[in-house]
Enzyme design. Structure first.
Site, PDB file in Angstrom:
ATOM      1  CG  HIS A  94      29.383  21.266  -8.418  1.00 24.95           C
ATOM      2  ND1 HIS A  94      28.096  20.922  -8.723  1.00 24.95           N
ATOM      3  CD2 HIS A  94      29.510  22.561  -8.797  1.00 24.95           C
ATOM      4  CE1 HIS A  94      27.485  21.945  -9.286  1.00 24.95           C
ATOM      5  NE2 HIS A  94      28.319  22.958  -9.347  1.00 24.95           N
ATOM      6  CG  ASP A 152      29.197  26.444 -10.343  1.00 24.39           C
ATOM      7  OD1 ASP A 152      28.590  25.582  -9.673  1.00 24.39           O
ATOM      8  OD2 ASP A 152      29.156  26.495 -11.577  1.00 24.39           O
TER       9      ASP A 152
END
Lengths: 339, 413
Positions: free
Chosen positions: B63, B294
């Site tokens: 992200h 992630d």
């Protein structure tokens, strides 16, 4: 349908004196989960003394004089807040209360900032209620003083469980071996969780009775029997604790209607026939008459202990405030505590 | 510039090659590799000391770019998720990210675009244009595409471009308000849970739609045993499904939430021990195709909150390799399988030229010691935030050097 039995709920845990010699070796009261039977018994015994004191003409003492108690309530409450206020005042504490409307939490201040601010005011006890599970524990990590959980989210409400236990003990003589039914919205109830831990620790047999939508997943693994029908669930019950049903959960999401709920799970004299004759009916309040409990059951002087619960609430909270501040007072034997 | 990496254990997951040898890079590409490769006279020689040399890791789900942290974790290509401050849903944004990556000597960055406009789930995003500009996949990140008709059209349309659609496997309404796995721990802590069924329902619906449209679909972050089963079944039926998981799902179960530890709050939530074991098995047998970090740095301001309000996510770049290697050391997962899930498999899925040791491939490499014991220390992380639940955990396996386009950009002290 079937009644499942798990765990060793009907056996009391061993009662041993803690090696430290301290009966309540905790800085805070965040939940029942962390307490052993010795600590619970100590709290109840102390509260018993205050219960007697509260029935005397002179109810107040000065044993906690000069100590500051802050009640910080992020969720609306009248009963619990008032109960803590009275408890603190009867012990001679300086009590200040703050609830959401008047706090800066609404202005975007984080919980930990609030903690730092309050900590700088050097309170001796902080009583806190919050809508989020775990919020009181989080705040306690930043406070130097003792913190009492007055209810956090769906997690715990330890003083409620203690006052319920004290009521049962005074009316039934003991907790061990009693069959205690908890009925209603268990899924969203912190009262239910604290009661399950406490009653299990003290050797009661705990049975939950609720529609499946109001029972949390894997709740049977907490050492309780789970049942959906009231007639089965109430069978042989010594105590029935009804939980408050939040109106907002009734709009079809968890249950079709109040009418239907009352028919199947509302506590009526008719359903109470399945319980023991001397069954004790309890409710943490405020009640929804005609929803989870019929008016005539709530007002049944022989069976209902609902007012006594409120009375014990003050005594239990006095005991908690007393015990958690003992290290701050020179003379721990002062006051009228019979502990 | 020519560099010869000698005395290395070369592993090329794409071909399954595993043996001692030399690898030579010339400029930005691999010039030679193998036991018989010869170091040219003018080459800078790097003695790998018997460590493993393999293609640099391709992290399919991050992200934030956090380049220093990625390089320390042996990651040479970061696939940036579209949930940025400026949501990546037009070719202009994609192009800007690609250009910045190409112009700088750091970790490669390829963005994924949104699958639907503004991740709203109602209109198909400009997939063709974003793909032309360099987007390697399309996803609405943590918002599943719920509407079946939208998803069907999305798959049909992206199929024409050969674009990869990545779906977050979570039924929206079952997961509504949930912050934990539905089970004993959530019940005791008083947290709202989401059952594993939410994951399975989404996988099964989308597998049907993939079958209907003939398109391929990738599921991000599988977290449950039943999810692994659903993927396995879909693959058996010949549907073009793939999936990934992250090291924390292989390492922790929902017990990590005890004490309301918000650093263990991730989405999908950490699940039960049976789920964790099934995920390891799924990694071992190849049902799970790729391993992702992630990586999601979150400041203490949004993490030090009551559990229900705290932000989700953890930083994962630097802990990805050692946490994953734990299952190799435990004898559960083959080293080759693990490395494939970090290199050649994501490269294939995304259509990237890296991820192998072929002659002519980009010289994106990682050299690591698979056995070196060390302790994860939160304060030693290079990531922009330190949110992760692995502080003080003893692990084995550490990156020694990370090479991007022929240049060593990270070297362990």
């Amino acid at each position: 349908m079937s009644t499942q039995t798990t765990g060793s709920a009907s056996y009391p845990r061993a009662e041993v004196s803690p090696p430290s010699g301290q009966l309540f070796p905790h800085k805070h009261l965040l939940g029942i989960w962390a307490l052993d039977p010795t600590a619970i018994k100590f709290l109840l015994d102390t509260a018993d003394g205050y219960a007697e004191q509260n029935r005397q003409a002179k109810k107040s003492t000065s044993q906690c004089e000069g100590l500051t108690q802050i009640n910080l309530f992020f969720e609306n409450s009248t009963r619990t807040l008032m109960s803590f206020e009275i408890a603190g005042k009867r012990l001679g504490m300086d009590v200040t209360s703050m609830s959401t409307g008047s706090s800066s939490i609404k202005k975007g201040e984080t919980l930990l900032d609030t903690a730092a601010t309050l900590n700088a005011m050097h309170p001796d006890v902080l009583v806190m209620r919050h809508a989020d599970s775990g919020a009181v524990k989080l705040l306690s990590e930043k406070m130097d003083c003792a913190v009492i959980n007055a209810g956090d989210g769906r997690s715990e409400h330890p003083t409620q469980a203690l006052l319920d236990a004290l009521t049962i003990r005074r009316r039934k003589g003991k907790i061990h071996g009693q069959t205690i039914v908890i009925s209603g919205d268990v899924a969203h109830s912190r009262v239910a969780r604290s009661n399950i831990y406490l009653l299990n620790a003290m050797g009661a047999r705990v049975r939950l009775v609720a529609p499946p939508t109001l029972l949390p997943k894997d709740v049977d693994r907490l050492g309780v029997e789970v049942c959906h029908r009231m007639d089965e669930g109430l069978d042989g019950a010594d105590v029935v604790m009804m939980l408050r049903l939040q109106q907002e959960r009734m709009q079809g999401a968890f249950l079709p209607s109040l009418r239907e709920y009352y028919q199947f799970w509302g506590l009526t004299h008719e359903k109470l026939k399945y319980a023991k004759d001397d069954v004790l009916v309890m409710h943490p309040g405020p009640m929804n008459r005609g929803v989870e409990i019929a008016s005539d059951v709530a007002d049944d002087l022989d069976r209902s202990a609902i007012e006594e619960q409120v009375e014990m609430g003050v005594a239990v909270r006095m005991a908690c405030l007393d015990i958690l501040t003992r290290n701050l007072r020179d003379d721990t034997s002062s006051g009228e505590s019979k502990a | 510039m020519t560099t010869a990496y000698i005395n290395a254990r070369l592993i090329d997951p794409k071909t399954g090659y595993d043996g001692k040898g030399i690898l030579v890079t010339d400029g930005e590409n691999i010039a030679a590799f193998g036991p018989d490769a010869v170091a040219p006279a003018n080459a800078t020689v790097v003695d790998c000391g018997g460590r493993i040399l393999c293609p640099g890791f391709i992290d399919m789900r991050a992200h934030r770019v956090d380049a220093e942290s990625a390089l320390k974790g042996g990651i040479t290509t970061v696939i940036l998720q579209p949930d940025q401050t400026t949501v990546i849903d037009t070719d202009a944004v994609v192009e800007r990210i690609r250009r910045r990556s190409e112009d700088s000597e750091t970790v490669n960055v390829f963005p994924m675009g949104t699958a639907t406009r503004g991740m709203q789930g109602s209109q198909i995003a400009e997939i063709g244009q974003m793909q032309q500009s360099g987007a390697v996949g399309f996803t609405d990140c943590r918002t599943p595409v719920s509407d079946s008709q939208v998803m069907r059209r999305l798959l049909e349309y992206s199929g024409y471009f050969g674009a990869l659609i990545v779906q977050f496997a979570e039924d929206k309404s079952l997961a509504n308000g949930a912050v934990a796995h539905e089970g004993e721990i959530a019940t005791r802590l008083g947290l709202t849970g989401v059952p594993a069924a939410a994951e399975v329902i989404q996988i099964e619906r989308d597998a049907r739609l993939a079958e209907l449209t003939g398109a391929r679909i990738h599921f991000a972050l599988i977290s449950s045993r039943d999810g692994v089963e659903a993927i396995k079944l879909a693959k058996k039926r010949g549907i073009k499904v793939t999936c990934s998981t992250a090291p924390h799902y292989l390492h922790l179960n929902d017990n990590a939430l005890e004490g309301y530890r918000t650093f263990a709050k991730v989405r999908p939530p950490l699940r039960s021990e049976q789920d964790r074991l099934a995920l390891i098995a799924g990694m071992a047998d190849g049902t799970i195709d790729t391993l992702v970090s992630d990586h999601d740095p979150k400041s203490a301001d949004v993490k030090r909150l009551p559990f229900g309000q705290a932000a989700e996510g953890l930083v994962g770049f630097e802990t990805m390799l050692p946490l994953a290697l734990a299952h190799v050391h435990a004898g559960k997962v083959e080293l080759m399988t693990l490395l494939r899930s970090l290199t050649s498999k994501p490269a294939d899925l995304l259509g990237l030229p890296s991820g192998s040791l072929e002659v002519g491939a980009p010289a994106d490499l990682v050299i690591f010691d698979p056995d070196k014991p060390w302790r994860i220390v939160q304060d030693d992380l290079l990531s922009s935030a330190k949110n992760m639940p692995f502080d003080t955990l003893p692990v084995q396996g550490q990156v020694w050097q990370t090479v991007v386009a022929g240049k060593s950009l990270y070297s362990a002290a």
